[in-house]
Design a protein around this motif. Structure first.
Motif, short mmCIF file in Angstrom:
data_model
loop_
_atom_site.label_atom_id
_atom_site.label_comp_id
_atom_site.label_asym_id
_atom_site.label_seq_id
_atom_site.Cartn_x
_atom_site.Cartn_y
_atom_site.Cartn_z
N TRP A 24 -6.11 5.50 -30.11
CA TRP A 24 -6.91 6.31 -29.62
C TRP A 24 -8.14 6.87 -30.52
N SER A 48 -12.38 16.60 -32.70
CA SER A 48 -11.59 17.47 -32.67
C SER A 48 -10.16 17.04 -31.81
N PHE A 49 -10.72 16.57 -30.52
CA PHE A 49 -9.25 15.98 -29.94
C PHE A 49 -8.30 15.55 -30.35
N GLN A 50 -8.44 14.15 -31.37
CA GLN A 50 -7.69 13.54 -31.86
C GLN A 50 -7.06 14.85 -33.03
N MET A 52 -6.09 17.41 -32.78
CA MET A 52 -5.77 18.34 -32.09
C MET A 52 -4.20 17.80 -31.92
N GLU A 53 -4.12 16.05 -31.18
CA GLU A 53 -3.26 16.23 -30.51
C GLU A 53 -2.28 15.20 -31.63
N PHE B 255 -5.37 21.81 -23.75
CA PHE B 255 -6.01 20.75 -23.37
C PHE B 255 -6.38 20.16 -23.88
N ALA B 256 -6.94 19.94 -25.05
CA ALA B 256 -6.57 18.64 -26.23
C ALA B 256 -5.23 18.33 -26.97
N PHE B 279 -15.62 13.14 -20.14
CA PHE B 279 -15.06 13.07 -21.44
C PHE B 279 -13.60 13.54 -20.90
N LYS B 286 -6.72 8.37 -20.23
CA LYS B 286 -5.93 7.28 -20.71
C LYS B 286 -4.48 7.81 -21.33
N LYS B 468 -19.08 14.18 -26.56
CA LYS B 468 -18.03 15.50 -25.72
C LYS B 468 -18.16 16.65 -25.09
#
Lengths: 90, 588
Positions: A24, A48-50, A52-53, B255-256, B279, B286, B468
Motif C-alpha cells: 500500500w 493518514s489512511f495508511q 489508520m489502517e 472508513f479509513a 481516492f 484496493k 486525498k
C-alpha cells in the motif's frame, strides 16, 4: 500479564514491515528497515489512511483501543509500544 | 430486549423541497415524518439513531440552554465535528437560537498534537467564537485550544446538557442571517470562514435536490465524509433533510480503517446516493476481496457522486469493473463540481449517463489553451471529465487574463454568479474583495473550458495542492519549511505535480547554501517531518542553491515558474540517466 516495551516494539516493527510489504505504501522511504527507533512521521511519511489502517492491525493484534490523544503524540515505534502497553494494562 | 432499527423511508409524508425560509423550517417539516440520521460504529453496527423528529425536540431544548449562557444572536459556536449525533444537535440548536455554528476539524494525524490544537485555535480566533463544544474524544485537545480565549463556555456535550434552559421564545432568522460558517478550503495559517446565509444555503439545497440529484421519496443516503467538509455537512446532513430522507453514516476514521463497511451499509440498507472524492473509490477498490463482492447488492445505488478533487477516470473504472457483479453500473457515476464558496455544488453531470471524458490534443492545449477534441491525429492527448451543466441558478463565464470572455473549448478562469454564492469570507473584507466582484461574480480560482453549456475543469484553484480531497495551500507548506533550521525566509516554493491519472504530489523547492550532504539530509528530514505532522502528507523536497528560485519583476517568488524549472530539471535528469545507461551498455 505485563508486556515489555522492548518486546512489543520489536513485534510492532515486524507488523509494520509486513504491512508496508503489502504494497500500500509505495514510497522510497518505506523500503528502509523498520526498527523500534523508526520515526513513522518523518522517516516513513505514511499518509493518514495508511496510518489508520496500520493502527487497526495493531489494535486487532493486541486487542486494545488507541485513543486519539495517544495517537497525536506517537512518533516512533517505541512511542507506539508505550501506548499499546498502557492500553493493555487498563 | 429490543434491537435498534435504522430510520425507514417516510410512509405518508409527501416530499417537499421548496417553500422554506430557513433551515429551522426545513427541519420542522421533516420532523413530521419517520426519517432521520443513523450512525454506524467502528464495526459497522448501528450505534445511534437520530430521527428528524427527535432532532427537532433535542435541538430546541439545547437552544434554550445555549441562550441561557447569555449569548447574543449571531454569536459563533465552534463544534468539533465528529461523526456523532452531537454535531447535528448543536448545529440545529444554533439554528433555533439564532447562533452561527462553525464546524471544526476532527481529524487527528499521527504525532500531530500541537499542529491540530493550533489549527483549531486559529479558527476559533478567526471567527471569534463565544462557545465551543467537543465530543469526549476531543475534550483535551479543545481545552488546550481555548486557553486564554474569551469564551462564554467551552465543554463537552454532557456539560451543556446539564445547563438550565432559558425561558425564551425563538425568533425566526431573517433570510439574510448567516446559517453557518465553513472553514474548508482555506489556508491554515490564515483561515477564512465562508459565510453562508439562510437564503443562500436554501437556494443551493433546492437546486441540488431538484435538478442535480432529482430526489424522490425512495432515496436513501450513505456517507463517510466528515462534517467539517462541505460535501459532508451540506451533501449529507442538509440535502437529505430538505428531501426528508434517511442517511446512514460511517465515521471517516472507520472508513479509513475498514473501507469495505461503506459498501456493506450501501448494500444492507439499499442506499441510493453516496459520494466520495476519487481516492475514496480507489481505496475501497484496493481493499475489496472477491468474497465481499458476492455478498453485496449495489443495484439500488443510482448516484455515485465524484468531486472535491480532479476526477480521474481510471480508478473509477476499476471500481466499477470490480463491483459490476454486485450490480454496480458505471453509469451510476456522477461528476460534480463545486466549492464551499457556493455552498456545495455548482454542476452535476447528467444522472444515469456515467462519466463523459473529453480527450483533447495536449500539445495544442499547452501552447494555446485550446481544448481541441482528439481525432486520432496527434500523438499526445489529455483527458478531462465533463462536469455537466451548471445548476439553473448559476451563470458562468470562462475568461482570459484580461477579463475577456473566451469561446467554446478555450481554457480560462472560471467565474460564477448566482443566488448560492457566499456573501463573503467572515470578517475578512480583503480576502473577499480578491474573489468576489461588486456585481456578484465569484472568481473560483479554477481553470477550465466550456463545451456549450457544459463545464470541464482542467485544474482546480491554480495554486492549491489537492491531496486525498484536502485542499492544501502552498503558502502553508512554505511557512513550515521556513521555520526549519538552515532554510532562509522566502527561499521556498511549494507546488504540486501530477502525471495524468495519478494523484498529485506536493513538491518543495528549497534554497540552501549548505553543501554538507549530512546537513542537507537533516534539512530535508526536518521539513518532511514538520509538514507531515501538520498536514499528514508526504512531500518531495528538492534542494537548490541560494538565489536560484525564479522571481517576478517585483521580486515576488513565482511558483508556476519554479514548477516549470523543476519539471525541466527532472526531464534533464532522466535524459542524463538514460544517456549514462546507453553509454554503459555501449562500453559493456
Amino acid at each position: 500479564m505485563k508486556l515489555s516495551t522492548k518486546k512489543v516494539a520489536g513485534e510492532l516493527a515486524t507488523i509494520l514491515a509486513e504491512y508496508l510489504k503489502k504494497g500500500w505504501v509505495d514510497t522510497p522511504a518505506s523500503k528502509q528497515a523498520i526498527t523500534p527507533e523508526t520515526n513513522m512521521v518523518s522517516n516513513l511519511q505514511m499518509d493518514s489512511f495508511q496510518v489508520m489502517e496500520f493502527m487497526l492491525e495493531v489494535e486487532d493484534h493486541y486487542d486494545v483501543a488507541i485513543d486519539l490523544e495517544s495517537l497525536s503524540n506517537i512518533q516512533t515505534i517505541l512511542d507506539l509500544a508505550g501506548v499499546v502497553i498502557a492500553a493493555h494494562s487498563e | 430486549m429490543s434491537f435498534m432499527q435504522p430510520t425507514s423511508a417516510n410512509k405518508t409524508l409527501p416530499v417537499k423541497i421548496t417553500g422554506y425560509t430557513s433551515l429551522v423550517d426545513v427541519l420542522e417539516y421533516a420532523a413530521q415524518g419517520e426519517t432521520g440520521y443513523n450512525f454506524y460504529d467502528g464495526r459497522g453496527r448501528l450505534g445511534d439513531v437520530l430521527s428528524y423528529a427527535s432532532l427537532r425536540d433535542q435541538a430546541k431544548v439545547l437552544a434554550r440552554k445555549l441562550l441561557g449562557l447569555g449569548c447574543e444572536r449571531g454569536d459563533r459556536v465552534g463544534i468539533i465535528a465528529e461523526t456523532e449525533p452531537m454535531f447535528h444537535r448543536f448545529f440545529f440548536a444554533c439554528q433555533y437560537a439564532g447562533l452561527i455554528p462553525v464546524a471544526l476539524p476532527a481529524g487527528i494525524q499521527l504525532g500531530a498534537h500541537g499542529a491540530y490544537v493550533g489549527q483549531v485555535r486559529r479558527m476559533l480566533k478567526s471567527c471569534g467564537a463565544s462557545i465551543v463544544v467537543a465530543p469526549d474524544s476531543h475534550a483535551n485537545f479543545m481545552a488546550e485550544a481555548v486557553q486564554g480565549l474569551d469564551l462564554l463556555m467551552a465543554g463537552k456535550q454532557a456539560e451543556f446538557d446539564a445547563l438550565p434552559e432559558a425561558e425564551v421564545d425563538f425568533v425566526p432568522p431573517a433570510a439574510d442571517a448567516p446559517a453557518y460558517l465553513q472553514y474548508t478550503s482555506g489556508s491554515t495559517s490564515f483561515p477564512r470562514g465562508v459565510e453562508i446565509t439562510q437564503q443562500t444555503v436554501l437556494s443551493n439545497l433546492v437546486e441540488i435536490a431538484r435538478y442535480g440529484l432529482k430526489l424522490t421519496a425512495k432515496d436513501r443516503f450513505v456517507s463517510w465524509l466528515p462534517f467539517y467538509h462541505d460535501m459532508g455537512l451540506v451533501g449529507f446532513i442538509l440535502v437529505p433533510l430538505i428531501g426528508q430522507l434517511s442517511v446512514d453514516y460511517l465515521g471517516s476514521r472507520t472508513f479509513a480503517m475498514r473501507p469495505r463497511l461503506w459498501l456493506k451499509i450501501l448494500s444492507d440498507n439499499r442506499g441510493t446516493i453516496s459520494s466520495a472524492p476519487t481516492f475514496g473509490y480507489a481505496l475501497c477498490a484496493k481493499r475489496l476481496r472477491p468474497s465481499d463482492v458476492e455478498t453485496y447488492d449495489l443495484s439500488n445505488w443510482r448516484a455515485a457522486c465524484v468531486g472535491a478533487e480532479r476526477i480521474s477516470p481510471e480508478p473509477l473504472q476499476e471500481f466499477a469493473d470490480i463491483l459490476q457483479p454486485a450490480g454496480f453500473d458505471q453509469k451510476t457515476f456522477v461528476a460534480c463540481y463545486g466549492m464551499a464558496e457556493c455552498v456545495l455544488a455548482t454542476s452535476f453531470s447528467p444522472l444515469g449517463e456515467g462519466l463523459k471524458v473529453d480527450v483533447v490534443d495536449r500539445d495544442l492545449m499547452a501552447a494555446t489553451g485550446e481544448a481541441k477534441p482528439y481525432k486520432g491525429d496527434v500523438l499526445s492527448t489529455s483527458y478531462y471529465v465533463d462536469c455537466g451543466k451548471l445548476l439553473p441558478g448559476f451563470e458562468f463565464a470562462v475568461i482570459d487574463e484580461n477579463g475577456e470572455a473566451l469561446a467554446d473549448r478555450h481554457c480560462g478562469h472560471i467565474h460564477l454568479k448566482g443566488p448560492s454564492v457566499m456573501r463573503g469570507y467572515y470578517r475578512d473584507e480583503e480576502s473577499t474583495r480578491k474573489v468576489l466582484s461588486a456585481d456578484g461574480w465569484l472568481n473560483t480560482g479554477d481553470i477550465g473550458y466550456r463545451i456549450g453549456d457544459h463545464l470541464v475543469i482542467t485544474s482546480r484553484s491554480k495554486d492549491v495542492i489537492i491531496i486525498k480531497g484536502r485542499n492544501i495551500w502552498p503558502y502553508d507548506l512554505e511557512v513550515l519549511a521556513q521555520q526549519t533550521g538552515g532554510v532562509k525566509l522566502g527561499g521556498v516554493a511549494a507546488f504540486s505535480v501530477s502525471a495524468s491519472g495519478e494523484e498529485e504530489q506536493a513538491i518543495l523547492v528549497v534554497e540552501t547554501k549548505e553543501r554538507d550532504e549530512q546537513k542537507r539530509q537533516l534539512i530535508i528530514e526536518g521539513i518532511s517531518k514538520s509538514i507531515h505532522a501538520h498536514f499528514g502528507i508526504s512531500v518531495l523536497i528538492d534542494l537548490t542553491p541560494r538565489g536560484t528560485l525564479p522571481r517576478t519583476s517585483s521580486g515576488k517568488l513565482s511558483r508556476s515558474q519554479s514548477k516549470q524549472d523543476y519539471l525541466a530539471r527532472q526531464t534533464l535528469q532522466k535524459v542524463q540517466q538514460s544517456a549514462v545507461r546507453i553509454t554503459e551498455s555501449q562500453s559493456a
